[in-house]
Design an enzyme around this catalytic site. Structure first.
Site, PDB file in Angstrom:
ATOM      1  N   THR A 184       4.506  38.254  21.465  1.00 21.15           N
ATOM      2  CA  THR A 184       3.334  38.704  20.723  1.00 21.15           C
ATOM      3  C   THR A 184       3.328  40.209  20.515  1.00 21.15           C
ATOM      4  O   THR A 184       2.818  40.706  19.513  1.00 21.15           O
ATOM      5  CB  THR A 184       2.049  38.269  21.462  1.00 21.15           C
ATOM      6  N   THR A 213       4.282  35.949  26.346  1.00 20.73           N
ATOM      7  CA  THR A 213       3.545  35.760  27.601  1.00 20.73           C
ATOM      8  C   THR A 213       3.511  34.313  28.072  1.00 20.73           C
ATOM      9  O   THR A 213       3.231  34.050  29.243  1.00 20.73           O
ATOM     10  CB  THR A 213       2.097  36.269  27.462  1.00 20.73           C
TER      11      THR A 213
END
Length: 379
Positions: A46, A131
């Site tokens: 991200t 993540t």
């Protein structure tokens, strides 16, 4: 921003790369050649993504035109006030949920070559990663990286296009930690949302918010103030953290995680082994409790040389090893993902069942069963 001519190119390496390129081939991005050198291992995520919907989208992002690692340096030029940077890109497709152990093996092998050679002048390394499985890749690197220099994992929960992206701050803080000598001798670390935690005990605790990576039982090691790392404790490694040599490892043995619940079907354990699993990890309810049928299957598989490791299903806590060692091995305070990687590495190292048990159970056994009081209570 104007980057000096010491370095403008990032080095791209395939995940199938058999060995690291020479250290001299790295290209350094720098405004000051006297600053510490920090290597960026970029596995996407991200932090390098952007939404094609709006600046408020932190849900369906990813298909926009995200920044490259060097673009991120342009966005956060302050990083060049604390370090010189070089980038190794590790190609990732399908997001971090689609990764396997080949990524952390490749990263670890590169880091051991670049940072752990006695003549290396690189101060530390950071890793960009999605993540969803950052804790797994970071844990694998932590158990196979063989020197005291800082290795800092980071990422983002908001795309770079968001109205207030967290990745830029996390990036700067990770570089600040990796370049600081006070970050040495602490094992791998996660720099995220102004906090520093141990990779060995950290997990993603929230699927959506920036305040997500935590070591719930063991606590935070430090914080970032003014962008700089501040540690609450002196340098210390996680107790009993093992290390494994993977310098010649290309692929790790299969270990499967199963979820224990009411009505658990123990035939799944046999099916996993029939499909090639060399070990099993089971999330057991409460303090890693297994059903009678699961215990019976574990005993049968143990006799065939297949270890079963029990992990507590709750987010924290531990399963206590049996007074006398049996077929089930207890993972202590490790989560299921971490126990799976540890078991893979132990099997790959050729550990027998007793030595494998020792990797997981020795800390608790020494704490619980060796004191004079315990000897009087239990034996």
């Amino acid at each position: 921003m104007r980057l000096n001519t010491l370095a403008l190119a990032a080095l791209g390496l395939s995940m199938a790369s058999a060995s690291p390129a020479p250290v001299s081939s790295l290209s350094w991005i720098s405004n000051n050649s006297t600053l510490p050198k920090v290597l960026i291992c970029s596995a996407g995520g991200t932090i390098l993504s952007a939404s094609n919907y709006s600046r408020l989208d932190n849900i369906h992002y990813g298909s926009g035109d995200g920044p490259s690692p060097t673009d991120l340096i342009d966005e956060v030029p302050e990083v060049l006030d604390v370090a010189q940077l070089a980038v190794i890109q590790f190609p990732v497709t399908g997001g971090s949920a689609g990764l396997n152990s080949s990524l952390y093996l490749n990263i670890s092998q590169h880091l051991n070559e670049y940072l752990c050679d006695p003549g290396s002048d690189i101060a530390g390394a950071i890793m960009f990663h999605g993540t969803n499985t950052l804790e797994e890749t970071a844990f694998g690197v932590d158990l196979t990286f063989n020197c005291s220099k800082p290795f800092i994992a980071t990422g983002a929960m908001r795309p770079d296009s968001y109205v207030s992206p967290d990745g830029r701050s996390n990036f700067y803080q990770a570089v600040a930690a990796a370049s600081s000598p006070v970050s040495r001798d602490r094992g791998g670390l996660i720099a995220f949302n102004d906090r520093i935690t141990s990779i060995y005990y950290s997990t993603k605790t929230n699927a959506n918010t920036p305040d997500t990576f935590k070591a719930l039982e063991q606590g935070t090691l430090g914080a970032f103030l003014g962008g700089q790392p501040y540690y609450f404790f002196g340098p210390s490694l996680p107790a009993y953290r093992p290390w494994f040599n993977v310098s010649d490892t290309v692929e790790l043995p299969s270990v499967i995680i199963l979820y224990g619940h009411q009505g658990f079907d123990a035939s799944l354990m046999y099916a996993a082994v029939a499909n090639g699993a060399k070990g099993l990890v089971i999330l057991g309810p409460g303090a890693a409790a297994l059903s009678p049928s699961a215990r019976e299957a574990a005993e049968d598989l143990f006799d065939k040389g297949i270890p079963t490791v029990a992990v507590p299903r709750p987010v924290t806590g531990t399963g206590v090893p049996d007074l006398y060692p049996g077929a089930v091995i207890y993972a202590g305070y490790l989560g299921a993902e971490q126990a799976r990687i540890t078991l893979q590495l132990a099997i790959n190292a050729g550990y027998d069942l007793d030595k494998t048990r020792d990797v997981f159970e020795r800390p608790l056994r020494e704490a619980l069963y060796t004191s004079p009081a315990a000897m009087g209570y239990y034996f």
